[in-house]
Design a protein around this motif. Structure first.
Motif, PDB file in Angstrom:
ATOM      1  N   ILE A  71      71.645  38.678  43.317  1.00 35.10           N
ATOM      2  CA  ILE A  71      72.085  39.890  42.661  1.00 35.10           C
ATOM      3  C   ILE A  71      73.572  39.586  43.876  1.00 35.10           C
ATOM      4  O   ILE A  71      74.527  40.413  43.277  1.00 35.10           O
ATOM      5  N   THR A  72      73.542  39.460  44.076  1.00 38.30           N
ATOM      6  CA  THR A  72      74.975  39.601  45.627  1.00 38.30           C
ATOM      7  C   THR A  72      75.803  38.917  45.257  1.00 38.30           C
ATOM      8  O   THR A  72      76.949  39.371  45.548  1.00 38.30           O
ATOM      9  N   ALA A  73      76.465  38.660  44.392  1.00 35.88           N
ATOM     10  CA  ALA A  73      77.481  38.311  42.999  1.00 35.88           C
ATOM     11  C   ALA A  73      77.752  39.304  42.900  1.00 35.88           C
ATOM     12  O   ALA A  73      78.951  39.280  42.554  1.00 35.88           O
ATOM     13  N   ALA A  74      77.168  40.560  42.948  1.00 34.81           N
ATOM     14  CA  ALA A  74      77.632  41.201  41.876  1.00 34.81           C
ATOM     15  C   ALA A  74      78.314  42.678  42.681  1.00 34.81           C
ATOM     16  O   ALA A  74      79.220  43.634  42.839  1.00 34.81           O
ATOM     17  N   THR A  75      78.216  41.796  44.616  1.00 36.43           N
ATOM     18  CA  THR A  75      79.209  42.701  44.975  1.00 36.43           C
ATOM     19  C   THR A  75      80.839  41.757  45.360  1.00 36.43           C
ATOM     20  O   THR A  75      81.488  42.370  46.764  1.00 36.43           O
ATOM     21  N   ASP A  76      80.697  40.883  44.976  1.00 30.60           N
ATOM     22  CA  ASP A  76      82.322  39.857  45.162  1.00 30.60           C
ATOM     23  C   ASP A  76      83.301  41.253  44.610  1.00 30.60           C
ATOM     24  O   ASP A  76      84.398  40.633  44.723  1.00 30.60           O
ATOM     25  N   GLY A  77      83.280  42.284  44.007  1.00 31.06           N
ATOM     26  CA  GLY A  77      84.168  42.542  43.721  1.00 31.06           C
ATOM     27  C   GLY A  77      84.795  42.804  42.316  1.00 31.06           C
ATOM     28  O   GLY A  77      86.101  43.516  41.967  1.00 31.06           O
ATOM     29  N   SER A  78      84.222  42.103  41.779  1.00 31.19           N
ATOM     30  CA  SER A  78      85.079  41.310  40.097  1.00 31.19           C
ATOM     31  C   SER A  78      84.386  42.559  39.711  1.00 31.19           C
ATOM     32  O   SER A  78      85.544  42.774  38.098  1.00 31.19           O
ATOM     33  N   ALA A  79      83.265  43.268  39.588  1.00 37.05           N
ATOM     34  CA  ALA A  79      82.911  43.695  38.346  1.00 37.05           C
ATOM     35  C   ALA A  79      83.755  45.520  39.018  1.00 37.05           C
ATOM     36  O   ALA A  79      83.861  46.021  37.694  1.00 37.05           O
ATOM     37  N   CYS A  80      83.912  45.746  40.382  1.00 37.53           N
ATOM     38  CA  CYS A  80      85.124  46.945  40.380  1.00 37.53           C
ATOM     39  C   CYS A  80      86.004  47.218  40.528  1.00 37.53           C
ATOM     40  O   CYS A  80      86.652  47.747  39.415  1.00 37.53           O
ATOM     41  N   ILE A  81      86.575  45.659  39.696  1.00 39.50           N
ATOM     42  CA  ILE A  81      88.135  45.509  39.320  1.00 39.50           C
ATOM     43  C   ILE A  81      88.187  46.058  38.006  1.00 39.50           C
ATOM     44  O   ILE A  81      88.881  46.584  37.534  1.00 39.50           O
ATOM     45  N   THR A  82      86.833  44.905  37.202  1.00 33.79           N
ATOM     46  CA  THR A  82      86.999  45.465  35.698  1.00 33.79           C
ATOM     47  C   THR A  82      86.915  47.091  35.036  1.00 33.79           C
ATOM     48  O   THR A  82      88.034  46.797  34.711  1.00 33.79           O
ATOM     49  N   GLY A  83      85.872  47.689  35.873  1.00 35.07           N
ATOM     50  CA  GLY A  83      86.329  48.290  35.735  1.00 35.07           C
ATOM     51  C   GLY A  83      86.997  49.478  35.646  1.00 35.07           C
ATOM     52  O   GLY A  83      87.439  50.892  34.960  1.00 35.07           O
ATOM     53  N   THR A  84      87.256  49.530  37.162  1.00 36.20           N
ATOM     54  CA  THR A  84      89.081  49.605  37.802  1.00 36.20           C
ATOM     55  C   THR A  84      90.218  50.221  36.151  1.00 36.20           C
ATOM     56  O   THR A  84      90.146  51.174  35.997  1.00 36.20           O
ATOM     57  N   LEU A  85      90.054  48.533  36.453  1.00 39.36           N
ATOM     58  CA  LEU A  85      91.274  48.380  35.392  1.00 39.36           C
ATOM     59  C   LEU A  85      91.196  48.667  34.214  1.00 39.36           C
ATOM     60  O   LEU A  85      92.164  48.926  33.080  1.00 39.36           O
ATOM     61  N   LEU A  86      89.668  48.541  33.199  1.00 40.31           N
ATOM     62  CA  LEU A  86      89.406  49.366  32.108  1.00 40.31           C
ATOM     63  C   LEU A  86      89.517  51.017  32.126  1.00 40.31           C
ATOM     64  O   LEU A  86      90.620  51.400  31.420  1.00 40.31           O
ATOM     65  N   ALA A  87      89.660  51.444  33.038  1.00 38.93           N
ATOM     66  CA  ALA A  87      89.876  53.134  32.794  1.00 38.93           C
ATOM     67  C   ALA A  87      91.143  53.398  32.966  1.00 38.93           C
ATOM     68  O   ALA A  87      91.496  54.345  32.156  1.00 38.93           O
ATOM     69  N   MET A  88      91.674  52.280  33.917  1.00 37.52           N
ATOM     70  CA  MET A  88      93.446  52.997  33.821  1.00 37.52           C
ATOM     71  C   MET A  88      94.145  52.279  32.605  1.00 37.52           C
ATOM     72  O   MET A  88      95.180  52.779  32.329  1.00 37.52           O
ATOM     73  N   CYS A  89      93.304  51.911  31.868  1.00 35.82           N
ATOM     74  CA  CYS A  89      94.340  51.449  30.340  1.00 35.82           C
ATOM     75  C   CYS A  89      93.266  52.629  29.682  1.00 35.82           C
ATOM     76  O   CYS A  89      94.223  52.479  28.123  1.00 35.82           O
ATOM     77  N   LEU A  90      92.902  53.895  29.631  1.00 36.36           N
ATOM     78  CA  LEU A  90      92.157  55.025  28.908  1.00 36.36           C
ATOM     79  C   LEU A  90      93.497  55.961  28.751  1.00 36.36           C
ATOM     80  O   LEU A  90      93.556  55.980  29.973  1.00 36.36           O
ATOM     81  N   PRO A  91      93.592  56.707  28.085  1.00 38.57           N
ATOM     82  CA  PRO A  91      93.687  58.409  28.239  1.00 38.57           C
ATOM     83  C   PRO A  91      92.617  59.278  29.120  1.00 38.57           C
ATOM     84  O   PRO A  91      91.565  59.387  28.842  1.00 38.57           O
TER      85      PRO A  91
END
Length: 333
Positions: A71-91
């Motif tokens: 589960i420590t792999a969840a703290t590598d920041g990749s999921a945070c980037i994915t969520g942030t970039l997805l939100a930045m693509c939404l109105p």
């Protein structure tokens, strides 16, 4: 002799960089754009970003548990980037569940279905964005986008609560270059407004050597050149159809060029390969904008070129020094 000679296999020159450091550097680079999106669109923008990040992190933990990975792999920041970039693509008008479903789809399907971080074929955030476009078309494909708050001390180029995106052919008001660059009164997705904030983050990544400068340069440069010389479709094209600077400063080109087309997993590994990749992305953007039925083509251009990445790597394999045959494919070593 007290010192021992330790013999190990390559690599012998190592850096202190890690996946975690690189990922969180990208998050830091997105901070200026996040701040400006919250300024332009208010608390709703922050809500969409937080919901997308939370959904991405939850999906990451669930997928890691199913795959029996730490589960420590969840703290590598990749999921945070994915969520942030997805939100930045939404109105900013998108519903919270739209952001949540898109982020979960990006992590579970576009990332972990292919083996997790380092094995995904396409950029997960863009796959999530394309998915919600078809799953919730009324939320994403808007003819009238929420108008952002104007910059302090400046007047928006149009006074309205909703307005067409600059790339819509039906847009009656054409903003100026400075408005497009600063995001003053420019409607669109959260990450499409202030190009200055995206440029600051992109320069930070280039200086830190987190991304290859060739990708944004040739991506944006190709859009600039082709938008000027390719003829427009129809007898009555919009006035900006052959305006290269307008094409560069409109839509999600800066966000895609600096933060998505530079993804180290889904882009070629050689310098020549990245250049070919970037030029291909730029070509597809212009073709979709000028001849397609959809006003923006950044997401599709990157995902399509992600698909071509293994083939580009095969074409651009460097030769072994002193040999006439190329090295084995970098992705098979």
């Amino acid at each position: 002799m007290n010192e021992k000679l330790i013999i190990t296999s390559s690599p012998h020159l190592r850096e202190e960089d890690s996946v975690q450091r690189i990922m969180w550097s990208v998050v830091i680079a997105l901070v200026p754009a996040i701040i400006m999106s919250v300024y332009f669109f208010g608390a709703r923008a922050l809500m969409l970003i937080l919901v997308a990040i939370l959904a991405a992190e939850v999906a990451e933990v669930i997928c890691l548990k199913i795959r029996k990975k730490p589960i420590t792999a969840a703290t590598d920041g990749s999921a945070c980037i994915t969520g942030t970039l997805l939100a930045m693509c939404l109105p900013s008008s998108a519903s919270w569940y739209c952001a949540a479903v898109g982020a979960a789809f990006a992590i579970a399907i576009a990332k972990h279905t292919f083996g997790g971080l380092g094995h995904n074929v396409w950029n997960p955030a863009l796959v999530g964005r394309i998915f919600v476009q078809f799953a919730y078309p009324s939320e994403i494909t808007l003819s009238a986008w929420p108008a952002p708050r104007p910059l302090m001390g400046a007047h928006a180029f149009a006074d309205a609560t909703t307005q067409a995106s600059p790339l819509f052919k039906e847009a009656h008001v054409q903003p100026g270059y400075m408005d497009l660059f600063l995001g003053n009164g420019i409607s669109g997705s959260l990450g499409e407004t202030c190009k200055l904030a995206l440029l600051i983050g992109g320069i930070y990544l280039i200086v830190r050597k987190r991304v290859d400068w060739r990708v944004p340069l040739f991506y944006i440069g190709t859009v600039f050149a082709l938008s000027r010389f390719l003829p427009a479709r129809g007898d009555n094209p919009p006035p900006w159809s052959s305006d290269p600077l307008y094409h560069v400063l409109s839509g999600g080109l800066f966000l895609g060029a600096f933060f998505m087309a530079t993804d180290m997993v889904t882009t070629p590994v050689t310098k020549l390969g990245r250049t070919i990749f970037a030029v291909g992305c730029g070509l597809m953007v212009v073709v979709i904008r000028k001849y397609g039925g959809y006003p923006e083509g950044v997401a599709y251009s990157i995902v399509l070129m992600n698909t071509a990445t293994p083939l580009i790597d095969r074409w651009c394999r460097p030769r072994i020094y002193g040999s006439t045959t190329p090295k084995p494919s970098p992705r098979k070593q």
